[in-house]
Write an enzyme that holds these catalytic residues in place. Sequence first.
Site, short mmCIF file in Angstrom:
data_model
loop_
_atom_site.label_atom_id
_atom_site.label_comp_id
_atom_site.label_asym_id
_atom_site.label_seq_id
_atom_site.Cartn_x
_atom_site.Cartn_y
_atom_site.Cartn_z
N ASN A 182 -15.17 -0.81 10.35
CA ASN A 182 -15.22 -1.11 8.91
C ASN A 182 -14.64 -2.49 8.62
O ASN A 182 -15.23 -3.28 7.86
CB ASN A 182 -14.44 -0.04 8.15
CG ASN A 182 -14.41 -0.27 6.65
OD1 ASN A 182 -15.35 0.06 5.94
ND2 ASN A 182 -13.33 -0.85 6.16
N ASN A 183 -13.48 -2.79 9.21
CA ASN A 183 -12.84 -4.07 8.89
C ASN A 183 -13.51 -5.24 9.57
O ASN A 183 -13.44 -6.37 9.07
CB ASN A 183 -11.35 -4.01 9.23
CG ASN A 183 -10.56 -3.32 8.12
OD1 ASN A 183 -11.14 -2.56 7.33
ND2 ASN A 183 -9.28 -3.57 8.05
N SER B 32 -16.10 -5.91 6.99
CA SER B 32 -15.47 -6.50 5.81
C SER B 32 -15.04 -7.94 6.08
O SER B 32 -15.26 -8.84 5.26
CB SER B 32 -14.26 -5.66 5.40
OG SER B 32 -13.57 -6.25 4.32
N MET C 298 0.83 -1.21 0.00
CA MET C 298 0.00 0.00 0.00
C MET C 298 0.86 1.26 0.00
O MET C 298 0.66 2.17 -0.80
CB MET C 298 -0.92 0.00 1.22
CG MET C 298 -1.98 -1.08 1.21
SD MET C 298 -3.27 -0.79 -0.02
CE MET C 298 -4.14 0.60 0.72
N LYS D 239 -12.18 2.61 11.50
CA LYS D 239 -11.51 1.63 10.64
C LYS D 239 -11.70 0.22 11.17
O LYS D 239 -11.90 -0.72 10.40
CB LYS D 239 -10.02 1.96 10.52
CG LYS D 239 -9.22 0.94 9.69
CD LYS D 239 -9.74 0.81 8.27
CE LYS D 239 -9.09 -0.31 7.48
NZ LYS D 239 -7.67 -0.14 7.22
#
Length: 292
Positions: free
Chosen positions: A174-175, A178, A12, A171
């Site tokens: 969110n993960n 996901s 990344m 985050k």
Amino acid sequence: MSTVAFIGLGAMGSRMAANLLAAGHKLRVYNRDRAKAKALADKGATVCATPAEAAKGAEFVVSIVADDAATRAVMLGADGAVAGAAAGTILIDSSTNTPAMAREVAKAAAGKGCQYLDAPVSGSLVQAQGKELVFMVGGDKAAFDKAQPLFSSMGRMAKLMGGPGTGATIKLVNNMLSGTTTAALAEAAQVAEAAGLDRDAALEILGEGAAGSRLLKSKLPKMFKRDFSAQFQLELMEKDLRYFLALAQEVDRPAPIASLVRSQYQAGRRAQLGKLDSAAVFLQAAGEKPAG
């Protein structure tokens, strides 16, 4: 354009740093493995021996490393970015850390007269390459506003969530979503295959149904094709779920689904699937081994 220290040139970070360089920013880069800095050095970046050296003279520091331990080393170590940064420097941390880690670095940065933004990202390699990342940011609004040219050079959106640690918090939420969705897709995919469904037809109809999502359209083909080239490594997803569970415990909320899903990823990591894409949780669900 600004002088930017960039710390962490993994899959990344290397793409994010390249986009900053392409936008005209002057880069001072640090990576534990110096060989990963060569491509950027060839384009004009200055390679530094320590995070502190990279931060010297930089208006901004951007970091994206694996976890809390790596963040503590590159930010708070004796040769860390905070030690090298001058007063007024804005540190942007795009690592996925615990909120507690983000608050710890923010406090240390403030002690040096610097501003710290926890700014993890949503998106993987394709989004990093194409400047399509979404930044979830915690910290001071004035620092957030000053950092807008950097965010726009690397992504399509940056949202200030609140004070220090709030970017890290959203985050992890969110993960968690996901990771659990990917695990659910893995379970569904192996049942669909065992029942004899045509894979292409299943992918088309599921993509059009209520469960259809960008994640489904990304991960389900990888599962059906047994293509587990890493966009986001399974071992990192397991780490993020572990951090989410710690957060849930900290705020005294039950998280039985995340706990169960984390155990699936943990089993996958222990089965040597950690460096594969998170979609490789399919192999754990189906009882298969990776090809080769």
